[in-house]
Design a protein around this motif. Sequence first.
Motif, PDB file in Angstrom:
ATOM      1  N   GLU A  89       0.826  -1.206   0.000  1.00 60.48           N
ATOM      2  CA  GLU A  89       0.000   0.000   0.000  1.00 60.48           C
ATOM      3  C   GLU A  89       0.859   1.254   0.000  1.00 60.48           C
ATOM      4  OE1 GLU A  89      -3.801   1.971   0.210  1.00 60.48           O
ATOM      5  OE2 GLU A  89      -3.142  -0.058  -0.332  1.00 60.48           O
ATOM      6  N   VAL A  90       1.917   1.246   0.783  1.00 64.12           N
ATOM      7  CA  VAL A  90       2.816   2.408   0.810  1.00 64.12           C
ATOM      8  C   VAL A  90       3.442   2.616  -0.561  1.00 64.12           C
ATOM      9  CG1 VAL A  90       4.993   3.267   1.777  1.00 64.12           C
ATOM     10  CG2 VAL A  90       3.265   2.256   3.271  1.00 64.12           C
ATOM     11  N   ARG A  91       3.839   1.511  -1.189  1.00 67.83           N
ATOM     12  CA  ARG A  91       4.428   1.647  -2.523  1.00 67.83           C
ATOM     13  C   ARG A  91       3.400   2.176  -3.517  1.00 67.83           C
ATOM     14  NH1 ARG A  91       5.770  -3.137  -2.896  1.00 67.83           N
ATOM     15  NH2 ARG A  91       4.177  -3.955  -4.308  1.00 67.83           N
ATOM     16  N   ARG A  92       2.153   1.733  -3.394  1.00 62.40           N
ATOM     17  CA  ARG A  92       1.111   2.192  -4.315  1.00 62.40           C
ATOM     18  C   ARG A  92       0.786   3.667  -4.120  1.00 62.40           C
ATOM     19  NH1 ARG A  92      -4.232   3.010  -4.421  1.00 62.40           N
ATOM     20  NH2 ARG A  92      -4.454   2.552  -2.211  1.00 62.40           N
ATOM     21  N   LEU A  93       0.863   4.109  -2.856  1.00 63.91           N
ATOM     22  CA  LEU A  93       0.549   5.510  -2.559  1.00 63.91           C
ATOM     23  C   LEU A  93       1.729   6.439  -2.772  1.00 63.91           C
ATOM     24  CD1 LEU A  93      -1.567   4.998   0.688  1.00 63.91           C
ATOM     25  CD2 LEU A  93      -2.405   5.536  -1.602  1.00 63.91           C
ATOM     26  N   GLY A  94       2.859   5.913  -3.240  1.00 68.43           N
ATOM     27  CA  GLY A  94       4.018   6.769  -3.500  1.00 68.43           C
ATOM     28  C   GLY A  94       4.723   7.229  -2.253  1.00 68.43           C
ATOM     29  N   GLY A  95       4.826   6.362  -1.263  1.00 68.14           N
ATOM     30  CA  GLY A  95       5.426   6.779  -0.005  1.00 68.14           C
ATOM     31  C   GLY A  95       6.930   6.656   0.049  1.00 68.14           C
ATOM     32  N   ILE A  96       7.569   6.144  -0.996  1.00 67.13           N
ATOM     33  CA  ILE A  96       9.024   5.960  -0.941  1.00 67.13           C
ATOM     34  C   ILE A  96       9.759   7.269  -1.183  1.00 67.13           C
ATOM     35  CG2 ILE A  96      10.956   4.844  -2.141  1.00 67.13           C
ATOM     36  CD1 ILE A  96       9.178   2.402  -2.496  1.00 67.13           C
ATOM     37  N   LEU A  97       9.301   8.053  -2.141  1.00 69.69           N
ATOM     38  CA  LEU A  97      10.007   9.297  -2.463  1.00 69.69           C
ATOM     39  C   LEU A  97      10.012  10.284  -1.296  1.00 69.69           C
ATOM     40  CD1 LEU A  97      11.556  10.561  -4.778  1.00 69.69           C
ATOM     41  CD2 LEU A  97       9.429  11.625  -5.556  1.00 69.69           C
TER      42      LEU A  97
END
Length: 920
Positions: A149-157
């Motif tokens: 979910e974090v990866r889908r929501l763009g939480g890495i950048l």
Amino acid sequence: MAAGKPTPTDSLSFCLAQLTAAAGEGLGGVKDTATNETPLGRALLALRTRHVKAAGGIERFRARGGLLPLLALLRRASAAGPAPSEAGPGSAPSSVESAASAGPTPSSGSTPSVASLSTSSPPARLRKTLDLALSILANCCTEGACRAEVRRLGGILPLVTILQCVKTDSIQNRTARALGNLAMEPESCRAIHSAGAVPLLVESLTACQDSQCRQSVVRAIRNLADSPQHRLALAQQGAVRPLAELLATVPDPALTLALVRALLELSRGCSRACAEQLSLGGGLSPLVSLASHPKKAVREATILILANLCAQGLVRPALGNAGGVEVLLGELQRRRSPSGASPASQQPLVRAVCLLCREAINRARLRDAGGLELLMGLLRDPRASTWHPRVVAALVGFLYDTGALGRLQALGLVPLLAGQLCGEAGDEEEEGREAASWDFPEERTPERVEAGSFQSLRSWLISEGYVAGPGDISPDRFPECCPLPPPAAEPTSPAPGPALLRTPRALRSLGRSPAALEEPWGREGPALLLLSRFSQAPDPSGALVTGPALCGLLAYVTGAPGPPSPRALRILARLTCNPACLEAFVRSYGAALLRAWLVLGVAPDDWPTLRARPLSRHSQHRELGEMLLQNLTVQAESPFGVGALTHLLLSGSPEDRVACALTLPFICRKPSLWRRLLLDQGGLRVLLAALTRPAPHPLFLFFAADSLFCLQGLASPTATPALPRAVPGDREVPSPCLYEPLLGPAPTPAPDLHFLLDSGLQLPAQRAASSTASPFFRALLAGSFAEAHMDLVPLRGLSPSAAWPILHHLHGCRGCGASLGPIPPPGQPLLGSEAEEALEAAGRFLLPGLEEELEEAVGHIHLGPQGGPESVGQVFRLGRPRLAAHCARWTLGPERCPRKRALALVGLVEAAGDPRMRWL
């Protein structure tokens, strides 16, 4: 009353509402702490300490949509600072960028306090908010669904931006922890690499002083090393050296464990960059020291790191200087002990020890530490068969170490090498060019990648003057991957005789001089190179001229799927041309083995059961065998050889005398020599006497039959053995039968006598004809015995079938076919048959002519075209001297194949050992 009420933060909905409001208003919100900051801080604290940590709390937090406002809150923090570069390794994938842009837009009323995040130390209030938010996110990312979910929501950048902008240790720690948890998913790991997080993690590792923060960063780096490409990227971006430097300076046990675990992942399939950075960071000596760490996890991880580093030739000398050879060797010895680890855990250590044999300095350390014995133990262990090719290739490094070669020979290396020539190939992976020996100067060829073994070989050729430069030899002539480079040419041994190294004409196309520039280098190349080195010793007989070694060489020469290596042919030629090996060839039945395997095409596995083998190159093998035997003949007929053979035959042990007598017909061509040794000095008598004793060699009877056949050829080179004379029964027009007229209803002349058999059968006869045929019947029928006056004379112990040829013979029949009646067909035993009864009766009744006729009939039926080698022993058991001579002629006949000759001799030997054969 108020004390009994639950607090608002006990409600997950209240906490999510505060989080959502803060995400929309900004981190700072209004400056009134009582109305904005305090509820957010309390909500974040409750989420971290109570809701997320509760059983199923992370799943409920994700299901209620808590990740979206949490990431929006972090995204607002990251928006104020400079974004990571979008070029090169730090560029963010489009999915991450779109996810980042999909987050809530900060309201125009946001306070400018967010700008303070771009500084290295934000205000305490904002730092606390970030700490709590990052801690919640890191805890959530311990579950796979939240990571996705974090990866889908763009939480890495946003996390990478915070890592770049906020240099506070606590925030760096929690950001690294979140990234480390996210990196447990391959998709997230790729996104983190693409976002440019690696240089920031390396910077944080060198800048921060907090042990917890360092452990989180080290763990993140370890999780980011999930594939060869990512490990190489980490090494190229400088992630290894700071780990090595920390390992050398920090005594923290927990951090030490994290460091060795990270280095273990980074060193898998160790790249050049990884090895260089670890060495430059001073990590070799600490790693060697940690190999004896009291904690098992640290100790085992360290040993595997050292084993992985051995894949890079540039670091192996330094690793040896640091004590790595002794550490790896000792650990492998421990794991190979009866109470040690499983064979699978030994594989990386075996590979490492074998790679350490490529440098001279490490070979010396390995030899002094008992490495030779360990490698020999691996070669003897059938459970380690997949590692045998690698071990043999490692032993090539000791090719010019005289002391090590002597030790290896004493440990029994030669027969093991011979057994490796035709063994199955192991499943070991090939080494790249970076694993080549660091004893040779490194070469780089931009236009093409060359195997490490080829570059080492080319360096050796240039250093020895065989080629002028690198361009004189192309890697196309050699396999791209081979265990170790062979030297270009072998040192030449002193010329022992005029027949030195003669190559059969049919095999000359297999190689030309200089041999190493043309020879194939297959999986048997290392073993052949070592065997060739052993064969160049002044006296290689004790190691190479033995049954196992010769069998291995001959099995390779005759069984290789393609043309055998010319080096194998030169080894055999060198051995047969060395006078010091003559006695060993005699004692080990080597000459007989060469003739049987190469000239006759009968291998040990073909005896006594014949196996189908391809005959495509049999003429080449025959020519090779004849050449090798001619080499031995030159040695045997020299003054030295004559003295050696005479000594073996007259003064040797009983086993040596038998071996010498058997070998003489193969290697002696001068009549004066073989007559003196075999006839005058009793060599033939020794050989024949040995036939009835236990065989000293599995192929002894085969060798003996072939030896006697060769001896017969030497004694009578143009004569052919006589076969039994044709009996009348085989003629197209048999002789007329003189007894049949007495058997008809009107016999002419009328019989005046009848013989009574034990069965009651009465056979008619003429008294006068019977009396003149034999002295026995003359005395019986015409003398003073009662039978002279009887018309019915009993013949005791005689069956009708055995009596039939006797009655025919008494009445003058010669060659009418009656002698064939009692002879059983081939394949049926003769002992106890009517044929034996007829022969016994012919002798008892003094009928030598009938005896001879019956023997000729037996010989033609059982030793003729329809008879086989098994019939020879049956005929011999009859105990008839004439039939024994026929058996010998059949056994030594030139028209018999070698296998049938040997089987016939086996039958003769078994018959001679029968207690009933008293006439011998």
